[in-house]
Design an enzyme around this catalytic site. Structure first.
Site, PDB file in Angstrom:
ATOM      1  N   ASP A  81       0.604   4.067  -2.222  1.00 13.82           N
ATOM      2  CA  ASP A  81      -0.513   3.161  -2.462  1.00 13.82           C
ATOM      3  C   ASP A  81      -0.853   2.435  -1.164  1.00 13.82           C
ATOM      4  O   ASP A  81      -0.023   2.345  -0.251  1.00 13.82           O
ATOM      5  CB  ASP A  81      -0.178   2.135  -3.556  1.00 13.82           C
ATOM      6  CG  ASP A  81      -1.429   1.624  -4.251  1.00 13.82           C
ATOM      7  OD1 ASP A  81      -1.661   1.992  -5.426  1.00 13.82           O
ATOM      8  OD2 ASP A  81      -2.197   0.849  -3.620  1.00 13.82           O
ATOM      9  N   ASP A 108      -2.459   5.724   3.122  1.00  6.44           N
ATOM     10  CA  ASP A 108      -3.717   6.207   2.546  1.00  6.44           C
ATOM     11  C   ASP A 108      -3.492   7.635   2.053  1.00  6.44           C
ATOM     12  O   ASP A 108      -3.256   8.544   2.851  1.00  6.44           O
ATOM     13  CB  ASP A 108      -4.802   6.164   3.633  1.00  6.44           C
ATOM     14  CG  ASP A 108      -6.154   6.622   3.112  1.00  6.44           C
ATOM     15  OD1 ASP A 108      -6.219   7.214   2.016  1.00  6.44           O
ATOM     16  OD2 ASP A 108      -7.145   6.384   3.824  1.00  6.44           O
ATOM     17  N   ASP A 130      -9.105   4.412  -8.264  1.00  5.95           N
ATOM     18  CA  ASP A 130     -10.288   3.578  -8.007  1.00  5.95           C
ATOM     19  C   ASP A 130     -11.535   4.462  -7.953  1.00  5.95           C
ATOM     20  O   ASP A 130     -11.588   5.402  -7.162  1.00  5.95           O
ATOM     21  CB  ASP A 130     -10.147   2.862  -6.655  1.00  5.95           C
ATOM     22  CG  ASP A 130      -9.205   1.673  -6.753  1.00  5.95           C
ATOM     23  OD1 ASP A 130      -9.026   1.149  -7.871  1.00  5.95           O
ATOM     24  OD2 ASP A 130      -8.659   1.275  -5.705  1.00  5.95           O
ATOM     25  N   LYS A 134     -19.075   0.635  -5.160  1.00  8.17           N
ATOM     26  CA  LYS A 134     -20.464   0.903  -4.763  1.00  8.17           C
ATOM     27  C   LYS A 134     -20.624   2.400  -4.517  1.00  8.17           C
ATOM     28  O   LYS A 134     -19.658   3.064  -4.160  1.00  8.17           O
ATOM     29  CB  LYS A 134     -20.784   0.149  -3.475  1.00  8.17           C
ATOM     30  CG  LYS A 134     -20.652  -1.345  -3.617  1.00  8.17           C
ATOM     31  CD  LYS A 134     -20.876  -2.051  -2.308  1.00  8.17           C
ATOM     32  CE  LYS A 134     -20.667  -3.556  -2.511  1.00  8.17           C
ATOM     33  NZ  LYS A 134     -20.319  -4.256  -1.318  1.00  8.17           N
ATOM     34  N   ASP A 166     -10.583   5.789 -16.930  1.00  2.00           N
ATOM     35  CA  ASP A 166     -11.455   5.147 -17.922  1.00  2.00           C
ATOM     36  C   ASP A 166     -12.910   5.264 -17.490  1.00  2.00           C
ATOM     37  O   ASP A 166     -13.801   4.853 -18.233  1.00  2.00           O
ATOM     38  CB  ASP A 166     -11.120   3.647 -18.021  1.00  2.00           C
ATOM     39  CG  ASP A 166     -11.409   2.961 -16.699  1.00  2.00           C
ATOM     40  OD1 ASP A 166     -10.685   3.243 -15.725  1.00  2.00           O
ATOM     41  OD2 ASP A 166     -12.394   2.196 -16.610  1.00  2.00           O
TER      42      ASP A 166
END
Ligand SMILES: C[S@@+](CC[C@H](N)C(=O)[O-])C[C@H]1O[C@@H](n2cnc3c(N)ncnc32)[C@H](O)[C@@H]1O
Length: 221
Positions: A81, A108, A130, A134, A166
């Site tokens: 992470d 990363d 994630d 944007k 989700d």
């Protein structure tokens, strides 16, 4: 609810001994320009043994990975992470449980591929990655063509990628990337591995906000 609000939490920094045992930091520049100077992500290099290895990309606070590690001492588990506070929590909890088969890496994931050996991973978990806040951040998503190519190379035959999200838009993008990709057996619905513990974001999105979780597994043919 704004996704960024979920990032607030208080975490204690692990002591030097705990950090040395459970945490590795792979700085971005070094990972990008000199990956050969870093340990490879294998059981031999990270744990000094030859046990099967499983990896979680974007492991967050490690709730899921620590539960897997506790349940299966016959395998090793690595969480990757970028967010140090989440990793501190993962590391502190691994230390509280005295786990011997889990390690966390600050790195990363999108540039970690040179450290993955061919045919070396038994399973990879990508749970609630994630989606990017944007449109311009969508290029930073972990699930993309290179992710599939590199993990197909790194997984053992029959090895699995477990995915949960989700986010409807990200899920649609995943399905579109997978359409026509015949290197995998695709299994939709319940996952084959359930340590009986939900990750932090699994709890937040499903239990607190009632969102639907899309889930599937890709099994390397
Ligand atoms: C929504 S959280 C989910 C965390 C965990 N899997 C869970 O279910 O609770 C997404 C995590 O992915 C991490 N992340 C995002 N991009 C990453 C990248 N390129 N490399 C490593 N971790 C990344 C974030 O720091 C964050 O901890």
């Amino acid at each position: 609810m704004a996704r960024r609000k979920l990032g607030r939490m208080k975490v204690r920094r692990p002591g030097a001994g705990v950090a040395a045992r459970y945490l590795r930091v792979f700085p971005g520049r070094r990972l990008y320009y000199e990956p050969e100077s870093l340990p490879r992500i294998t059981s031999e290099e990270l744990f000094g043994d030859g046990k099967p290895l499983e990896l979680e990309a974007g492991c967050g606070t490690g709730d899921f990975l620590n539960a897997l590690a506790e349940r299966d001492p016959g395998a090793n588990f690595v969480g990757v992470d970028l967010h140090m506070k989440s990793l501190y929590r993962a590391v502190n909890r691994a230390a509280e449980r005295e786990l011997e088969n889990v390690l966390y890496i600050s790195a990363d994931f999108n540039i970690i591929y040179p450290l993955l050996e061919d045919v070396s991973l038994r399973a990879v978990y990508l749970h609630f990655p994630d989606p990017g806040m944007k449109p311009r951040q969508e290029k930073n998503r972990i699930f993309r063509r290179r992710f599939l190519d590199e993990l197909h190379r790194a997984l053992v035959p029959g090895g699995r990628i477990s995915v949960m999200t989700d986010h409807d838009g990200y899920y649609e993008q995943m399905l579109s990337l997978l359409s026509g990709d015949e290197r995998w057996e695709k299994c939709f619905g319940e996952l084959s591995v359930d340590p009986g513990v939900k990750s932090r974001f699994h709890r937040l999105w499903e239990d607190e906000y009632g969102r639907t979780t899309h889930r599937f597994e890709l099994v390397k043919i």
